[in-house]
Design a protein around this motif. Structure first.
Motif, PDB file in Angstrom:
ATOM      1  N   ALA A 152     -20.992 -16.460 -50.523  1.00  0.00           N
ATOM      2  CA  ALA A 152     -20.482 -16.776 -51.859  1.00  0.00           C
ATOM      3  C   ALA A 152     -21.033 -18.111 -52.340  1.00  0.00           C
ATOM      4  N   ARG A 153     -21.205 -19.024 -51.395  1.00  0.00           N
ATOM      5  CA  ARG A 153     -21.711 -20.345 -51.762  1.00  0.00           C
ATOM      6  C   ARG A 153     -23.116 -20.282 -52.363  1.00  0.00           C
ATOM      7  N   VAL A 154     -23.858 -19.250 -52.022  1.00  0.00           N
ATOM      8  CA  VAL A 154     -25.213 -19.173 -52.573  1.00  0.00           C
ATOM      9  C   VAL A 154     -25.337 -18.028 -53.565  1.00  0.00           C
ATOM     10  N   THR A 155     -24.227 -17.515 -54.032  1.00  0.00           N
ATOM     11  CA  THR A 155     -24.272 -16.447 -55.015  1.00  0.00           C
ATOM     12  C   THR A 155     -23.874 -16.998 -56.370  1.00  0.00           C
ATOM     13  N   ALA A 156     -24.694 -16.731 -57.372  1.00  0.00           N
ATOM     14  CA  ALA A 156     -24.405 -17.263 -58.694  1.00  0.00           C
ATOM     15  C   ALA A 156     -23.034 -16.785 -59.148  1.00  0.00           C
ATOM     16  N   GLY A 157     -22.280 -17.681 -59.718  1.00  0.00           N
ATOM     17  CA  GLY A 157     -20.987 -17.310 -60.267  1.00  0.00           C
ATOM     18  C   GLY A 157     -19.862 -17.309 -59.251  1.00  0.00           C
ATOM     19  N   TRP A 158     -20.178 -17.607 -57.991  1.00  0.00           N
ATOM     20  CA  TRP A 158     -19.138 -17.553 -56.965  1.00  0.00           C
ATOM     21  C   TRP A 158     -18.810 -18.914 -56.386  1.00  0.00           C
ATOM     22  N   ARG A 159     -19.540 -19.937 -56.825  1.00  0.00           N
ATOM     23  CA  ARG A 159     -19.304 -21.251 -56.233  1.00  0.00           C
ATOM     24  C   ARG A 159     -17.965 -21.793 -56.665  1.00  0.00           C
ATOM     25  N   GLY A 160     -17.594 -22.891 -56.056  1.00  0.00           N
ATOM     26  CA  GLY A 160     -16.400 -23.590 -56.490  1.00  0.00           C
ATOM     27  C   GLY A 160     -15.141 -22.808 -56.210  1.00  0.00           C
ATOM     28  N   ARG A 161     -14.439 -22.478 -57.293  1.00  0.00           N
ATOM     29  CA  ARG A 161     -13.125 -21.872 -57.153  1.00  0.00           C
ATOM     30  C   ARG A 161     -13.155 -20.548 -56.375  1.00  0.00           C
ATOM     31  N   SER A 162     -14.061 -19.665 -56.750  1.00  0.00           N
ATOM     32  CA  SER A 162     -14.094 -18.356 -56.075  1.00  0.00           C
ATOM     33  C   SER A 162     -14.408 -18.514 -54.594  1.00  0.00           C
ATOM     34  N   ALA A 163     -15.414 -19.338 -54.305  1.00  0.00           N
ATOM     35  CA  ALA A 163     -15.774 -19.541 -52.903  1.00  0.00           C
ATOM     36  C   ALA A 163     -14.595 -20.128 -52.145  1.00  0.00           C
ATOM     37  N   THR A 164     -13.882 -21.038 -52.798  1.00  0.00           N
ATOM     38  CA  THR A 164     -12.730 -21.640 -52.134  1.00  0.00           C
ATOM     39  C   THR A 164     -11.664 -20.594 -51.829  1.00  0.00           C
ATOM     40  N   ILE A 165     -11.478 -19.685 -52.777  1.00  0.00           N
ATOM     41  CA  ILE A 165     -10.490 -18.635 -52.523  1.00  0.00           C
ATOM     42  C   ILE A 165     -10.930 -17.764 -51.353  1.00  0.00           C
ATOM     43  N   TRP A 183     -14.333 -13.354 -39.040  1.00  0.00           N
ATOM     44  CA  TRP A 183     -15.750 -13.706 -38.989  1.00  0.00           C
ATOM     45  C   TRP A 183     -16.462 -13.193 -40.242  1.00  0.00           C
ATOM     46  N   VAL A 184     -16.197 -11.957 -40.613  1.00  0.00           N
ATOM     47  CA  VAL A 184     -16.834 -11.399 -41.806  1.00  0.00           C
ATOM     48  C   VAL A 184     -16.404 -12.187 -43.043  1.00  0.00           C
ATOM     49  N   ALA A 185     -15.131 -12.580 -43.088  1.00  0.00           N
ATOM     50  CA  ALA A 185     -14.642 -13.315 -44.261  1.00  0.00           C
ATOM     51  C   ALA A 185     -15.323 -14.677 -44.383  1.00  0.00           C
ATOM     52  N   TYR A 186     -15.506 -15.353 -43.261  1.00  0.00           N
ATOM     53  CA  TYR A 186     -16.206 -16.640 -43.355  1.00  0.00           C
ATOM     54  C   TYR A 186     -17.685 -16.435 -43.697  1.00  0.00           C
ATOM     55  N   ALA A 187     -18.282 -15.358 -43.185  1.00  0.00           N
ATOM     56  CA  ALA A 187     -19.659 -15.054 -43.577  1.00  0.00           C
ATOM     57  C   ALA A 187     -19.714 -14.805 -45.087  1.00  0.00           C
ATOM     58  N   ALA A 188     -18.673 -14.139 -45.600  1.00  0.00           N
ATOM     59  CA  ALA A 188     -18.622 -13.907 -47.047  1.00  0.00           C
ATOM     60  C   ALA A 188     -18.547 -15.236 -47.788  1.00  0.00           C
ATOM     61  N   ALA A 206     -10.168 -16.193 -45.717  1.00  0.00           N
ATOM     62  CA  ALA A 206     -10.666 -16.185 -44.341  1.00  0.00           C
ATOM     63  C   ALA A 206      -9.729 -16.978 -43.438  1.00  0.00           C
ATOM     64  N   PHE A 207      -9.266 -18.105 -43.936  1.00  0.00           N
ATOM     65  CA  PHE A 207      -8.360 -18.931 -43.145  1.00  0.00           C
ATOM     66  C   PHE A 207      -7.050 -18.179 -42.900  1.00  0.00           C
ATOM     67  N   GLY A 208      -6.604 -17.454 -43.925  1.00  0.00           N
ATOM     68  CA  GLY A 208      -5.410 -16.628 -43.759  1.00  0.00           C
ATOM     69  C   GLY A 208      -5.604 -15.601 -42.644  1.00  0.00           C
ATOM     70  N   CYS A 209      -6.795 -14.998 -42.606  1.00  0.00           N
ATOM     71  CA  CYS A 209      -7.086 -14.036 -41.541  1.00  0.00           C
ATOM     72  C   CYS A 209      -7.033 -14.723 -40.177  1.00  0.00           C
ATOM     73  N   LEU A 210      -7.560 -15.922 -40.115  1.00  0.00           N
ATOM     74  CA  LEU A 210      -7.558 -16.677 -38.857  1.00  0.00           C
ATOM     75  C   LEU A 210      -6.118 -16.906 -38.393  1.00  0.00           C
TER      76      LEU A 210
END
Ligand code: HEM
Lengths: 347, 519
Positions: free
Chosen positions: A304-317, A295-300, A322-326
């Motif tokens: 990340a989607r609304v944090t500058a510099g984190w969109r795209g590739r980083s957010a996808t990672i 849950w925390v990872a998906y919240a992250a 998070a999916f790995g945690c699931l």
């Protein structure tokens, strides 16, 4: 029909679903392979519109089947979000259709895709049949052990894919979703198979309908996001037959936006159940710990989607972590840890 | 708040600023989105050892096992508080920082939000048709009509000379703020619960009773603000326990249902009432919940000593050795036996069946053919009166065991005793008789004043996050010039364009519908 016959029928349905999903996967793959290559980031290849703060005109209100095209670039608008300019989000169609470079896609390829879609629906029906007959055979909610749980998650993932497909063209994801669920069902049958039977008393409660169903729905959606995320990383920015990055990102984001509240609900419903069954609503049992981490990872990811510099590739990672945690919570925790949740019935 | 507002470049370090400047910089950094993100990661990462290393509050026996097997490792774990991750200082540091950051985030956002709520939508752009969604049609729509129709669609509307601007979707931000506040609420509720609540475990044998006092518990875990007097004064008797098992098929022996019949006195004065305690259905007395968490067998023995007097009589709760068959290990101590104290090790078989080699095993967890095997009998000082705590599942600590005098050591295949049978000890020092079978249950009692507040906060969080993620902020602008109507629309939330196209089309349809609202 007797319970044994129903249980056998359920097993047959699972096999049928796997076969249908595999054939559908081939069909979708043909459509992708004989379709055209797509640019990785639509906007960049179209002349650096990325981040430009110009209002993007869209020919007509999109929707009603026709994918909206960016009137300036001729490409489906979607990337403008990346510029972060609230006054210029190109909306376009929800998701782009195949064949972005103008030339009409080959008819045979499209036909293969359509056939694949029909097969996917059939596989979905078989998957549903498997769940329903199992439920009738055991006379309880059919998600009381890992086998049943994985079968239900695959069903939820296919449902999410097919329902999305009703509203917007996401056929480009088809073969990847199909291969994922075929593998998932295969794994369920090979590794987690449990004969139909009753569950331990703690699981014999209406809470299973509430808590586990929510977890299944969320997991199915997260699976779609995960598939998109993996593809996003696999394909580069350049031309490729794989779906465009922007499309993948959008599908992943939408799936998570739907799944996150459902997952939140599932966790809280789990806490309510734990309160009834074990005398505390939260006790840091391994399953609870990993549900929390997920849950925390998906919240992250959402942050990340609304944090500058984190969109795209980083957010996808972040999303994939998070999916790995699931997945770890689903499989790893049941196998490696002993806790109150150890009812998965895997030996 | 729009996306760009979140993205102010990180505040540059104050060059040569005084302490106030540094404080301000620190606060800004703490409440930035990037810091929140990193703290979220740390929170997730920090939870991992909590599932890998056994936790004292959850599995104290496993923690003890690590201390025994690898003291050096246990020492290191302890140094980093890894046996109690979720109450450790470093974990608390992470979430307290995160929640400070959250408060620092919520307060200014709430202020912005309240201001925005009062502000009128901005004037329409000159050419609404250049917005992402647009439509143009001819008609005699007036500004007032357009405004009225938009208001009816629950838009907030502002009008001007030849234009209407409308906005909708403020619930998104409301949801977001409520969600974050609800997270704080959950934290506070959990904290209150652990201060003012308690948990206790107790084992009760059939026909025995329990009264809710600190002394009655086998294990009592109070919050730091709990006093012994604050316990709800209820009591009950265990009248009967029923356990049903699957009898056939692959799952033979699996428990199907438990139910314990209790006679409950809600307070010392209150009359007894019957209550059927089941899994998933705790007993609730004034907010204190009692749960059924386990069960087992307590065979009844009578020990007669060398002088012919009954030195012990009663049920002995046995430790389950094999869950599938409920084969259990029992210990009987008769410290009152004369001339010497007596102790016995036994094995209880709820459904005893003979094997071809003459040995007996339990074939089923239910009580179909209960028998006990005497594994050993001892005489000598059991050390019961030494004042040191003793386990009921252990005859005596190893050093005491060594000094005992073995009277009878069983062969590999001790002949089992049925109810009513007995074994005479050699030398006429006494005998042990198996007189019946009772069952025991383990109960957990919990009082947590934070549960309801936590539930309310959790429910709020779910609803609020759904609102926050599903609702989009959107604006619609209309310009009317000489019979020509231009409508433009856009969404103000990232990634939420989907679905707006349909809504926009409906709005345009509604606006262009001719005489509709002429009264
Ligand atoms: C306990 C820690 C936190 C959790 C679990 C959490 C969770 C979430 C979630 C799930 C969302 C998605 C909702 C949405 O996109 O509208 C969200 C949004 C947001 N959070 Fe948090 N949050 C936490 C802490 C923080 C902190 C410390 C800040 C401030 C620095 C913050 C600022 C925001 C903002 C600005 C949004 C809105 C993003 C948007 O406009 O889409 N959050 N949060």
């Amino acid at each position: 029909m007797s319970a044994e016959q129903l249980a056998e029928l359920s097993d047959l349905f699972v096999v049928a679903a796997v076969l249908l999903y595999v054939v559908a996967m081939v069909g979708f793959a043909i459509e992708l392979a004989f379709g055209r290559a797509r640019p990785g980031v639509a906007a960049r290849s179209a002349g650096g519109a990325l981040g430009a703060r110009k209002p993007v005109a869209v020919g007509a209100p999109a929707g009603d089947g026709a994918p909206g095209r960016d009137a300036v670039t001729g490409l489906p608008g979607d990337h403008v979000d990346a510029g972060g300019d609230a006054t210029a989000p190109a909306s376009g169609g929800d998701v782009a259709a195949a064949g972005d470079d103008g030339a009409p896609p080959s008819r045979a390829a499209v036909r293969a895709g359509t056939a694949a879609l029909a097969l996917a629906w059939l596989g979905w029906a078989a998957n549903l049949g498997a769940i329903a007959t199992r439920g009738l055979a055991v006379d309880r909610w059919p998600w009381g052990n890992m086998y049943e749980f994985v079968v239900a998650i695959c069903f939820a993932a296919v449902t999410a894919f097919l329902v999305t497909q009703l509203r917007a063209n996401v056929r480009f994801l088809g073969s990847f979703v199909m291969v994922t669920v075929a593998l998932g069902l295969g794994l369920a049958v090979k590794a987690f198979y449990t004969t139909a039977g009753p569950v331990v008393p703690a699981l014999d409660s209406y809470w299973i309908a509430i808590h586990v169903s929510a977890a299944i729905v969320a997991s199915g959606l997260f699976t779609i996001a995960g598939v998109s995320g993996v593809l996003y990383l696999l394909r580069g920015d350049g031309l490729s037959r794989l779906p465009a990055r922007a499309d993948l990102e959008r599908v992943a984001h939408r799936a998570i936006v739907f799944a996150f509240p459902v997952w939140t609900f599932a966790v809280i419903a789990g806490a309510l159940w734990a309160d009834r069954a074990w005398g505390r609503y939260w006790g840091w049992d391994p399953k609870e710990v990993w549900a929390f981490i997920t849950w925390v990872a998906y919240a992250a990811y959402l942050h990340a989607r609304v944090t500058a510099g984190w969109r795209g590739r980083s957010a996808t990672i972040v999303q994939l972590v998070a999916f790995g945690c699931l997945l770890f919570n689903l499989i790893g925790v049941n196998i490696f840890f002993e806790g109150l949740h150890s009812y998965a019935d895997v030996d | 708040m729009s996306v760009q507002e979140l993205e102010k470049p990180r505040s540059p370090k104050p060059a040569g600023f005084g302490p106030v400047g540094w404080l301000r910089w620190g606060w800004r950094t703490l409440t930035s989105m990037r810091t929140a993100l990193i703290l979220l990661f740390l929170l997730a990462l920090g939870s991992v050892p909590g599932s890998v290393v056994p936790q004292r509050g959850v599995e104290p026996d496993k923690v003890a096992a690590i201390y025994e097997q690898d003291p050096a490792l246990a020492e290191w774990y302890d140094r980093f508080q890894l046996f109690e991750v979720f109450t450790s200082t470093w974990f608390a540091a992470v979430y307290l920082l995160l929640f400070t950051s959250l408060i620092g985030c919520i307060v200014p956002r709430t202020a912005t939000y309240l201001r925005e709520l009062r502000r009128k939508p901005p004037a329409a752009p000159k050419r609404p048709s250049r917005l992402p969604h647009s439509a143009t049609f001819d008609g005699d729509l007036t500004v007032e009509q357009a405004a009225r129709r938009l208001r009816r669609m629950r838009f907030r509307v502002a009008t001007g000379d030849g234009w209407v601007s409308a906005e909708k979707g403020f619930l998104r931000e409301t949801g977001n703020l409520f969600f974050h506040v609800a997270l704080l609420g959950i934290l506070v509720a959990i904290g209150a619960g652990s201060l003012f609540g308690y948990r206790g475990n107790v084992l009760v044998v059939e026909d025995d009773g329990f009264a809710n006092t600190v002394a009655a518990y086998d294990r009592f875990m109070p919050g730091s603000q709990v006093s012994a007097e604050s316990l709800e004064p209820f009591s009950f008797q265990l009248a009967d326990l029923k356990v049903s098992y699957q009898v056939t098929g692959d799952r033979k022996g699996q428990v199907l249902d438990y139910s314990a019949r209790l006679k409950v006195n809600d307070s010392p004065e209150a009359p007894a009432r019957d209550y059927e305690l089941k899994v998933n259905e705790p007993l609730d007395v004034g907010g204190t919940q009692t749960y059924l968490i386990g069960n087992g067998y307590a065979p009844v023995f009578r020990v007669t000593d060398g002088k012919g007097q009954v030195a012990f009589e009663g049920p002995v709760p046995c430790l389950i050795e094999d869950k599938a068959t409920m084969t259990s290990g029992c210990v009987v101590k008769a410290p009152d036996a004369q001339p010497e104290q007596l102790g016995f090790l036994l094995r209880f078989l709820p459904t005893s069946v003979p094997l071809t080699d003459g040995s007996h095993v339990s074939a089923f967890p239910g009580e179909l053919n209960p028998e006990v095997q005497l594994l050993g009998a001892f005489s000598g000082d059991l050390g019961v009166r030494s004042g040191r705590p003793q386990s009921v599942y252990e005859l005596a600590p190893p050093e005491v065991m060594k000094k005992l005098n073995p009277l009878l050591m069983a062969s590999d295949t001790p002949k089992p005793l049925a109810v009513g049978q007995s074994v005479d000890l050699p030398g006429g020092v006494g005998k042990i008789e198996f007189t019946g079978v009772k069952e025991w249950i383990t109960l957990q009692t919990a009082y947590d004043p934070g549960r309801l507040p936590a539930l309310v906060a959790g429910g709020t969080a779910v609803v609020a996050i759904a609102l926050s993620l599903m609702i989009r902020r959107r604006r619609v602008f209309v310009r009317i010039e000489g019979g020509k109507v231009e409508v433009g629309g856009l969404t103000r939330t990232e990634g939420s364009a989907a679905g707006f196209a349909e809504e926009f089309a409906d709005i345009v349809k509604d606006l262009s519908a001719g005489e509709k609202d002429v009264r």
